[in-house]
Design a protein around this motif. Sequence first.
Motif, PDB file in Angstrom:
ATOM      1  N   THR A  98      -0.170   3.036   2.071  1.00 54.04           N
ATOM      2  CA  THR A  98       1.179   3.591   1.927  1.00 54.04           C
ATOM      3  C   THR A  98       2.143   2.821   2.823  1.00 54.04           C
ATOM      4  O   THR A  98       1.734   2.065   3.698  1.00 54.04           O
ATOM      5  CB  THR A  98       1.213   5.089   2.308  1.00 54.04           C
ATOM      6  N   ARG A  99       3.404   3.035   2.593  1.00 52.36           N
ATOM      7  CA  ARG A  99       4.456   2.433   3.403  1.00 52.36           C
ATOM      8  C   ARG A  99       5.416   3.524   3.847  1.00 52.36           C
ATOM      9  O   ARG A  99       5.896   4.323   3.033  1.00 52.36           O
ATOM     10  CB  ARG A  99       5.209   1.348   2.610  1.00 52.36           C
ATOM     11  N   GLN A 157      -4.603  -7.172  -4.564  1.00 48.04           N
ATOM     12  CA  GLN A 157      -4.676  -6.114  -3.564  1.00 48.04           C
ATOM     13  C   GLN A 157      -3.962  -4.869  -4.084  1.00 48.04           C
ATOM     14  O   GLN A 157      -2.943  -4.958  -4.763  1.00 48.04           O
ATOM     15  CB  GLN A 157      -4.014  -6.584  -2.266  1.00 48.04           C
ATOM     16  N   ALA A 158      -4.533  -3.696  -3.765  1.00 44.58           N
ATOM     17  CA  ALA A 158      -3.965  -2.444  -4.242  1.00 44.58           C
ATOM     18  C   ALA A 158      -2.509  -2.301  -3.804  1.00 44.58           C
ATOM     19  O   ALA A 158      -2.127  -2.669  -2.692  1.00 44.58           O
ATOM     20  CB  ALA A 158      -4.789  -1.270  -3.715  1.00 44.58           C
ATOM     21  N   VAL A 159      -1.690  -1.773  -4.712  1.00 46.56           N
ATOM     22  CA  VAL A 159      -0.268  -1.612  -4.449  1.00 46.56           C
ATOM     23  C   VAL A 159      -0.039  -0.481  -3.459  1.00 46.56           C
ATOM     24  O   VAL A 159      -0.578   0.610  -3.608  1.00 46.56           O
ATOM     25  CB  VAL A 159       0.493  -1.326  -5.756  1.00 46.56           C
ATOM     26  N   ALA A 160       0.743  -0.734  -2.423  1.00 40.42           N
ATOM     27  CA  ALA A 160       1.060   0.291  -1.434  1.00 40.42           C
ATOM     28  C   ALA A 160       2.135   1.220  -1.987  1.00 40.42           C
ATOM     29  O   ALA A 160       3.098   0.780  -2.629  1.00 40.42           O
ATOM     30  CB  ALA A 160       1.553  -0.358  -0.147  1.00 40.42           C
ATOM     31  N   VAL A 161       1.964   2.506  -1.747  1.00 39.64           N
ATOM     32  CA  VAL A 161       2.906   3.514  -2.222  1.00 39.64           C
ATOM     33  C   VAL A 161       3.987   3.715  -1.171  1.00 39.64           C
ATOM     34  O   VAL A 161       3.691   3.969  -0.005  1.00 39.64           O
ATOM     35  CB  VAL A 161       2.178   4.841  -2.510  1.00 39.64           C
ATOM     36  N   GLN A 162       5.244   3.599  -1.575  1.00 37.40           N
ATOM     37  CA  GLN A 162       6.362   3.826  -0.660  1.00 37.40           C
ATOM     38  C   GLN A 162       6.617   5.322  -0.546  1.00 37.40           C
ATOM     39  O   GLN A 162       7.011   5.976  -1.513  1.00 37.40           O
ATOM     40  CB  GLN A 162       7.622   3.128  -1.189  1.00 37.40           C
ATOM     41  N   LEU A 163       6.358   5.877   0.639  1.00 33.33           N
ATOM     42  CA  LEU A 163       6.530   7.311   0.830  1.00 33.33           C
ATOM     43  C   LEU A 163       8.005   7.655   1.024  1.00 33.33           C
ATOM     44  O   LEU A 163       8.737   6.924   1.686  1.00 33.33           O
ATOM     45  CB  LEU A 163       5.732   7.781   2.047  1.00 33.33           C
ATOM     46  N   THR A 164       8.399   8.774   0.456  1.00 32.25           N
ATOM     47  CA  THR A 164       9.771   9.268   0.605  1.00 32.25           C
ATOM     48  C   THR A 164       9.729  10.758   0.911  1.00 32.25           C
ATOM     49  O   THR A 164       8.683  11.394   0.824  1.00 32.25           O
ATOM     50  CB  THR A 164      10.585   9.037  -0.684  1.00 32.25           C
ATOM     51  N   GLY A 165      10.868  11.288   1.289  1.00 32.68           N
ATOM     52  CA  GLY A 165      10.960  12.715   1.543  1.00 32.68           C
ATOM     53  C   GLY A 165      10.100  13.134   2.725  1.00 32.68           C
ATOM     54  O   GLY A 165       9.921  12.407   3.700  1.00 32.68           O
ATOM     55  N   TRP A 166       9.533  14.347   2.591  1.00 30.70           N
ATOM     56  CA  TRP A 166       8.742  14.876   3.701  1.00 30.70           C
ATOM     57  C   TRP A 166       7.443  14.108   3.900  1.00 30.70           C
ATOM     58  O   TRP A 166       6.863  14.131   4.991  1.00 30.70           O
ATOM     59  CB  TRP A 166       8.429  16.350   3.470  1.00 30.70           C
ATOM     60  N   ALA A 167       6.980  13.421   2.839  1.00 27.12           N
ATOM     61  CA  ALA A 167       5.688  12.725   2.932  1.00 27.12           C
ATOM     62  C   ALA A 167       5.729  11.634   3.995  1.00 27.12           C
ATOM     63  O   ALA A 167       4.746  11.419   4.715  1.00 27.12           O
ATOM     64  CB  ALA A 167       5.314  12.134   1.572  1.00 27.12           C
ATOM     65  N   ARG A 168       6.866  10.932   4.112  1.00 32.04           N
ATOM     66  CA  ARG A 168       6.913   9.858   5.104  1.00 32.04           C
ATOM     67  C   ARG A 168       6.916  10.403   6.522  1.00 32.04           C
ATOM     68  O   ARG A 168       6.324   9.811   7.428  1.00 32.04           O
ATOM     69  CB  ARG A 168       8.125   8.969   4.864  1.00 32.04           C
ATOM     70  N   TRP A 169       7.583  11.569   6.723  1.00 36.16           N
ATOM     71  CA  TRP A 169       7.585  12.166   8.053  1.00 36.16           C
ATOM     72  C   TRP A 169       6.200  12.713   8.401  1.00 36.16           C
ATOM     73  O   TRP A 169       5.756  12.632   9.561  1.00 36.16           O
ATOM     74  CB  TRP A 169       8.628  13.273   8.136  1.00 36.16           C
ATOM     75  N   THR A 201       4.504  -5.684  -4.953  1.00 31.75           N
ATOM     76  CA  THR A 201       5.678  -4.969  -4.475  1.00 31.75           C
ATOM     77  C   THR A 201       5.402  -3.479  -4.417  1.00 31.75           C
ATOM     78  O   THR A 201       4.875  -2.910  -5.382  1.00 31.75           O
ATOM     79  CB  THR A 201       6.870  -5.228  -5.405  1.00 31.75           C
ATOM     80  N   PRO A 202       5.675  -2.824  -3.308  1.00 27.47           N
ATOM     81  CA  PRO A 202       5.383  -1.401  -3.198  1.00 27.47           C
ATOM     82  C   PRO A 202       6.087  -0.604  -4.271  1.00 27.47           C
ATOM     83  O   PRO A 202       7.198  -0.936  -4.710  1.00 27.47           O
ATOM     84  CB  PRO A 202       5.913  -1.034  -1.801  1.00 27.47           C
ATOM     85  N   ALA A 203       5.435   0.445  -4.697  1.00 26.97           N
ATOM     86  CA  ALA A 203       6.033   1.319  -5.691  1.00 26.97           C
ATOM     87  C   ALA A 203       7.286   1.956  -5.122  1.00 26.97           C
ATOM     88  O   ALA A 203       7.289   2.434  -3.995  1.00 26.97           O
ATOM     89  CB  ALA A 203       5.029   2.399  -6.101  1.00 26.97           C
ATOM     90  N   PRO A 204       8.393   1.993  -5.873  1.00 29.80           N
ATOM     91  CA  PRO A 204       9.644   2.492  -5.316  1.00 29.80           C
ATOM     92  C   PRO A 204       9.670   3.993  -5.110  1.00 29.80           C
ATOM     93  O   PRO A 204      10.454   4.500  -4.345  1.00 29.80           O
ATOM     94  CB  PRO A 204      10.669   2.068  -6.365  1.00 29.80           C
ATOM     95  N   VAL A 205       8.799   4.724  -5.796  1.00 21.07           N
ATOM     96  CA  VAL A 205       8.822   6.175  -5.702  1.00 21.07           C
ATOM     97  C   VAL A 205       7.443   6.668  -5.313  1.00 21.07           C
ATOM     98  O   VAL A 205       6.434   6.238  -5.883  1.00 21.07           O
ATOM     99  CB  VAL A 205       9.245   6.813  -7.049  1.00 21.07           C
ATOM    100  N   ALA A 206       7.390   7.539  -4.328  1.00 29.55           N
ATOM    101  CA  ALA A 206       6.100   8.096  -3.920  1.00 29.55           C
ATOM    102  C   ALA A 206       5.636   9.099  -4.949  1.00 29.55           C
ATOM    103  O   ALA A 206       6.385   9.985  -5.351  1.00 29.55           O
ATOM    104  CB  ALA A 206       6.235   8.773  -2.563  1.00 29.55           C
ATOM    105  N   GLU A 207       4.409   8.968  -5.406  1.00 30.35           N
ATOM    106  CA  GLU A 207       3.860   9.899  -6.379  1.00 30.35           C
ATOM    107  C   GLU A 207       2.881  10.832  -5.684  1.00 30.35           C
ATOM    108  O   GLU A 207       1.756  11.036  -6.116  1.00 30.35           O
ATOM    109  CB  GLU A 207       3.179   9.129  -7.507  1.00 30.35           C
ATOM    110  N   LEU A 208       3.301  11.366  -4.561  1.00 25.56           N
ATOM    111  CA  LEU A 208       2.475  12.302  -3.808  1.00 25.56           C
ATOM    112  C   LEU A 208       3.072  13.700  -3.938  1.00 25.56           C
ATOM    113  O   LEU A 208       4.268  13.861  -4.180  1.00 25.56           O
ATOM    114  CB  LEU A 208       2.418  11.901  -2.333  1.00 25.56           C
TER     115      LEU A 208
END
Length: 567
Positions: A85-86, A281-293, A555-562
Amino acid sequence: MNRRRPPLGALGATLRLGALAAAALCILPMAAVVLAAFMGSFETLAHLADTVLWRYVFTTLQLVVLVGLGTAAIGTGAAWLVTMTRFPGVRVFEVALALPLAFPAYVMGYAYTDFLDHPGAVQTFLREITGWGPRDYWFPEVRSTEGAAVMLILVLYPYVYLLARAAFLQQSATANLAARALGQGPWGAFWRVSLPMARPAIAGGVLLAVMETIADFGTVSYFGVQTFATGIYQSWFSMADRAAAAQLALCLLVFALFLAVLERVTRGDARHHAAGRRHEQAVAVQLTGWARWAAMALCGLPVLFGFLLPAALLLEMGIGSGQDLLSERYLNFIRNSVTLAGAAAAVTVGAAVLLGAYQRLEPGRLSHGAANISRIGYAVPGGVIAVGLLVPFAALDNAIDAFMEARFGIDTGLLFTGSIWLLVAAYTIRFMAAALNTYDGGQASLHPNMDAVARTLGATPGGLVRRVHLPILRPSVMTALLIVFVDVMKELPATLIMRPFNFDTLAVQAHRLAADERLSGAAVPSLVIVAVGLLPVALVCRTLGRRSEEVPRATPAPVAELPGAAE
């Protein structure tokens, strides 16, 4: 086509003799423990069985389970977050998560005891703001089995983190993408694909942490937790019963060797092969919202409680302790520690080079067997090695003294027992695996054709090792020296049992001051040990940074799918 290797002549005989001597030294304490355990009286062991033996068993198993679960959860979770993740600060966390490796667990215990105990800052502040008395509230007891487990988890989770992170970095995107195509979300792909593929590495890290747990003496001794490690020490010194100490050491040795075999079986049978090319290499997921915190908190808490807070606490305690690092007494402690660590590092790495060269130049059952036997020490606690060396060498000292007294009227005293070189031998046995694995790792990068070319150009086997192998493997040799040096600086149980009279080290001084409840004084030698421990951690962090830069990513995914992330 089976090509015969040219004979090694005198060098082959020298390598063979040296390798067999190193293997014999490493197996000696284990054999001595077995013999001493069965030759001695079982009266003390029977008494221990009626009183505290089962407590030793239960407490040791309790620590093993707690530390195994804790290191697996923290190490695997942190490794997956920084790799897959990122989020803000991920580059800092991927290095900072390895920093608690610099702390010995007993030093961590000293810092948190001063902080969390009844007269410590936390409970004092709690009483001031609430007006409670000492009996008006409940606070978790830091000096407990659970408290010791927390200290061990905080310093040992990096074993799992480093191995799990390496496993995640090596995974290809192919399997992950296949799982996503079959309807799995990021969490499902992690649980069903990434985690099972990394399981051998995770299991290896957990087993390393568990073996360090059963070998720990400083933390459990200071916290008053009764384990096999403390039982060996008490039987040897408090009860003066070497047979009972050997019998307890044998129990611990069997458990440690069981874990070593389990680690080897796990690593040997559970394997996977990367599906796809390296650049997938596996694509890193860009975390957004509460997930990144949440990711920042989950990665930040181990760094905070495992390095930043205890380092700050030790520094504050040390400043007001009145201990002078430049005094003659402390200079002696530092000199003794550096002398032991330097001698042990030189002897251990020299023996590792000898074993590695013999295994490469003359492969076969004998060379591989000598190398594998020499690795046994990493699974054996320092207290077991100490007992295993003192028993035969004390008998040898007594036999020599009796012979010389009877034949020549000369009292030789103790020639081996209580000597620096017997203590160095214990360190060599304990840390041979670390040096040998590091040297073998570098040696694996040398193509066999390089040896053939050098021999074709007239290089002798000795010249091949001296003029080709060692110059190329200089970084591996220096790394091995550094790792063994720092491990010896931190080692406590073997040093306590085997050190010469009036020959104390920084680790022994810290343990003595802490045992006398002089925690502020114990902070000063502890800080020096931590500072030295940062050297190999810095080396590991540098390697982590390089490896991370060398791994290409999509390129990291622009939207976190978590769950809970922005849609």
